[in-house]
Design an enzyme around this catalytic site. Structure first.
Site, PDB file in Angstrom:
ATOM      1  N   LYS A 184       6.902   4.544  -5.766  1.00 37.26           N
ATOM      2  CA  LYS A 184       6.724   5.799  -5.032  1.00 37.26           C
ATOM      3  C   LYS A 184       7.986   6.229  -4.270  1.00 37.26           C
ATOM      4  O   LYS A 184       8.935   5.452  -4.115  1.00 37.26           O
ATOM      5  CB  LYS A 184       5.546   5.634  -4.059  1.00 37.26           C
ATOM      6  CG  LYS A 184       4.204   5.453  -4.759  1.00 37.26           C
ATOM      7  CD  LYS A 184       3.066   5.460  -3.751  1.00 37.26           C
ATOM      8  CE  LYS A 184       1.730   5.335  -4.432  1.00 37.26           C
ATOM      9  NZ  LYS A 184       0.609   5.447  -3.465  1.00 37.26           N
TER      10      LYS A 184
ATOM     11  N   PHE B 221      -6.591  13.255   3.269  1.00 41.55           N
ATOM     12  CA  PHE B 221      -5.158  12.951   3.120  1.00 41.55           C
ATOM     13  C   PHE B 221      -4.559  13.536   1.840  1.00 41.55           C
ATOM     14  O   PHE B 221      -3.396  13.293   1.546  1.00 41.55           O
ATOM     15  CB  PHE B 221      -4.937  11.433   3.158  1.00 41.55           C
ATOM     16  CG  PHE B 221      -5.702  10.643   2.133  1.00 41.55           C
ATOM     17  CD1 PHE B 221      -5.258  10.542   0.812  1.00 41.55           C
ATOM     18  CD2 PHE B 221      -6.878   9.989   2.481  1.00 41.55           C
ATOM     19  CE1 PHE B 221      -5.960   9.814  -0.124  1.00 41.55           C
ATOM     20  CE2 PHE B 221      -7.597   9.257   1.537  1.00 41.55           C
ATOM     21  CZ  PHE B 221      -7.138   9.175   0.234  1.00 41.55           C
TER      22      PHE B 221
ATOM     23  N   TYR C  24      -3.775  12.972  -8.929  1.00 41.30           N
ATOM     24  CA  TYR C  24      -4.628  12.511  -7.826  1.00 41.30           C
ATOM     25  C   TYR C  24      -5.879  13.392  -7.652  1.00 41.30           C
ATOM     26  O   TYR C  24      -6.464  13.407  -6.562  1.00 41.30           O
ATOM     27  CB  TYR C  24      -3.825  12.473  -6.530  1.00 41.30           C
ATOM     28  CG  TYR C  24      -2.931  11.244  -6.410  1.00 41.30           C
ATOM     29  CD1 TYR C  24      -3.468   9.968  -6.403  1.00 41.30           C
ATOM     30  CD2 TYR C  24      -1.547  11.370  -6.274  1.00 41.30           C
ATOM     31  CE1 TYR C  24      -2.674   8.838  -6.281  1.00 41.30           C
ATOM     32  CE2 TYR C  24      -0.740  10.237  -6.149  1.00 41.30           C
ATOM     33  CZ  TYR C  24      -1.311   8.979  -6.154  1.00 41.30           C
ATOM     34  OH  TYR C  24      -0.524   7.861  -6.022  1.00 41.30           O
TER      35      TYR C  24
ATOM     36  N   ARG D 240      -2.469  -5.415  -9.673  1.00 40.32           N
ATOM     37  CA  ARG D 240      -3.061  -5.153  -8.360  1.00 40.32           C
ATOM     38  C   ARG D 240      -2.885  -6.348  -7.421  1.00 40.32           C
ATOM     39  O   ARG D 240      -2.715  -6.176  -6.216  1.00 40.32           O
ATOM     40  CB  ARG D 240      -4.533  -4.740  -8.516  1.00 40.32           C
ATOM     41  CG  ARG D 240      -4.613  -3.363  -9.188  1.00 40.32           C
ATOM     42  CD  ARG D 240      -6.020  -2.898  -9.422  1.00 40.32           C
ATOM     43  NE  ARG D 240      -6.714  -2.533  -8.191  1.00 40.32           N
ATOM     44  CZ  ARG D 240      -6.551  -1.380  -7.559  1.00 40.32           C
ATOM     45  NH1 ARG D 240      -5.699  -0.483  -8.007  1.00 40.32           N
ATOM     46  NH2 ARG D 240      -7.242  -1.115  -6.466  1.00 40.32           N
TER      47      ARG D 240
ATOM     48  N   HIS E 157       1.905   2.496  -6.873  1.00 38.98           N
ATOM     49  CA  HIS E 157       0.549   2.787  -7.347  1.00 38.98           C
ATOM     50  C   HIS E 157       0.293   1.915  -8.569  1.00 38.98           C
ATOM     51  O   HIS E 157       1.219   1.667  -9.356  1.00 38.98           O
ATOM     52  CB  HIS E 157       0.420   4.261  -7.766  1.00 38.98           C
ATOM     53  CG  HIS E 157      -0.809   4.525  -8.587  1.00 38.98           C
ATOM     54  ND1 HIS E 157      -2.038   4.747  -8.023  1.00 38.98           N
ATOM     55  CD2 HIS E 157      -0.999   4.539  -9.934  1.00 38.98           C
ATOM     56  CE1 HIS E 157      -2.928   4.894  -8.996  1.00 38.98           C
ATOM     57  NE2 HIS E 157      -2.322   4.774 -10.160  1.00 38.98           N
TER      58      HIS E 157
ATOM     59  N   ARG F  19       3.337  -4.651  -1.341  1.00 36.35           N
ATOM     60  CA  ARG F  19       3.029  -3.795  -0.193  1.00 36.35           C
ATOM     61  C   ARG F  19       3.238  -4.521   1.139  1.00 36.35           C
ATOM     62  O   ARG F  19       3.653  -3.914   2.124  1.00 36.35           O
ATOM     63  CB  ARG F  19       1.615  -3.241  -0.328  1.00 36.35           C
ATOM     64  CG  ARG F  19       1.566  -2.110  -1.380  1.00 36.35           C
ATOM     65  CD  ARG F  19       0.177  -1.778  -1.754  1.00 36.35           C
ATOM     66  NE  ARG F  19       0.059  -0.552  -2.547  1.00 36.35           N
ATOM     67  CZ  ARG F  19      -1.011  -0.263  -3.267  1.00 36.35           C
ATOM     68  NH1 ARG F  19      -2.041  -1.088  -3.297  1.00 36.35           N
ATOM     69  NH2 ARG F  19      -1.069   0.855  -3.957  1.00 36.35           N
TER      70      ARG F  19
ATOM     71  N   THR G 254      -4.088  -1.695  -0.542  1.00 36.91           N
ATOM     72  CA  THR G 254      -3.546  -0.344  -0.306  1.00 36.91           C
ATOM     73  C   THR G 254      -2.904  -0.234   1.070  1.00 36.91           C
ATOM     74  O   THR G 254      -1.817   0.329   1.218  1.00 36.91           O
ATOM     75  CB  THR G 254      -4.691   0.700  -0.421  1.00 36.91           C
ATOM     76  OG1 THR G 254      -5.304   0.555  -1.705  1.00 36.91           O
ATOM     77  CG2 THR G 254      -4.164   2.115  -0.261  1.00 36.91           C
TER      78      THR G 254
ATOM     79  N   ASN H 144       3.096   3.662   0.583  1.00 38.01           N
ATOM     80  CA  ASN H 144       2.803   2.256   0.267  1.00 38.01           C
ATOM     81  C   ASN H 144       3.509   1.749  -0.994  1.00 38.01           C
ATOM     82  O   ASN H 144       3.048   0.824  -1.652  1.00 38.01           O
ATOM     83  CB  ASN H 144       1.288   2.020   0.222  1.00 38.01           C
ATOM     84  CG  ASN H 144       0.599   2.802  -0.870  1.00 38.01           C
ATOM     85  OD1 ASN H 144       1.222   3.599  -1.549  1.00 38.01           O
ATOM     86  ND2 ASN H 144      -0.683   2.559  -1.041  1.00 38.01           N
TER      87      ASN H 144
ATOM     88  N   GLU I 274      -4.077   7.288 -17.316  1.00 34.37           N
ATOM     89  CA  GLU I 274      -2.851   7.493 -16.536  1.00 34.37           C
ATOM     90  C   GLU I 274      -1.604   7.317 -17.406  1.00 34.37           C
ATOM     91  O   GLU I 274      -0.630   8.068 -17.256  1.00 34.37           O
ATOM     92  CB  GLU I 274      -2.852   6.535 -15.338  1.00 34.37           C
ATOM     93  CG  GLU I 274      -3.951   6.884 -14.330  1.00 34.37           C
ATOM     94  CD  GLU I 274      -4.049   5.922 -13.153  1.00 34.37           C
ATOM     95  OE1 GLU I 274      -3.326   4.906 -13.126  1.00 34.37           O
ATOM     96  OE2 GLU I 274      -4.856   6.206 -12.247  1.00 34.37           O
TER      97      GLU I 274
END
Ligand code: CMP
Length: 140
Positions: free
Chosen positions: A11, A59, A51, A87, A117, A104, A93, A114, A128
């Site tokens: 990100k 948010f 998203y 993950r 993704h 993270r 998250t 964060n 995705e």
């Protein structure tokens, strides 16, 4: 165990701080292989579409503004149980809840900024991946 592919985004908070290599090293050290990768600047339309599931969350606007604020690196990762493995390597998250050694925990600035993704299911991974890559761009 099954060989899977999952989708990953490094990100804007991470590309801005020049830590994409450090993040990819964690993914590779964790047993995942980068089989497709490109650094892009997401358009607002692309980020809103990606998203869309969160469009009614408070948010959402902040999330889209953040995702288009700097370049991102979109990737396809391959490995045994890649969805769950990615993950695990990313961590929770919210970085305050992320386990030691996770991306993270080490790099995220906040629940919004964060750093990464990762797809939450094999079904979403396929959707995705196809949102950002065509078959010829994925070289396993
Ligand atoms: P990601 O895995 O990309 O999926 C949705 C994103 O929304 C999530 O990571 C966070 O970056 C973001 N997000 C989730 N909860 C919040 C929150 N409370 N405030 C801001 N952003 C959030």
């Amino acid at each position: 165990m099954a060989l899977q592919r999952t989708f990953s985004i490094i990100k804007p908070d991470a590309t801005k701080r020049n830590i994409t290599g450090a993040i990819i090293k964690k993914l590779e050290d964790g047993g995942l292989r980068v089989v497709a990768s490109k650094r892009i600047r997401m358009t607002r339309e692309k980020a809103e579409g990606f998203y869309a599931v969160h469009k009614d969350r408070p948010f959402f606007g902040e999330l889209v503004d953040f995702m288009i604020s700097e370049p991102v690196v979109v990737q396809v990762l391959e490995g045994e149980d890649a969805v769950a493995r990615n993950r695990e390597i990313m961590g929770a998250t919210n970085p305050d809840e992320a386990a030691d050694g996770t991306i993270r925990k080490e790099f995220a600035l906040s629940i919004g900024e964060n750093s990464v993704h990762g797809s939450d299911s094999l079904e979403n991974a396929k959707i995705e991946i196809e949102y950002f890559f065509n078959d010829k761009e994925i070289v396993g």
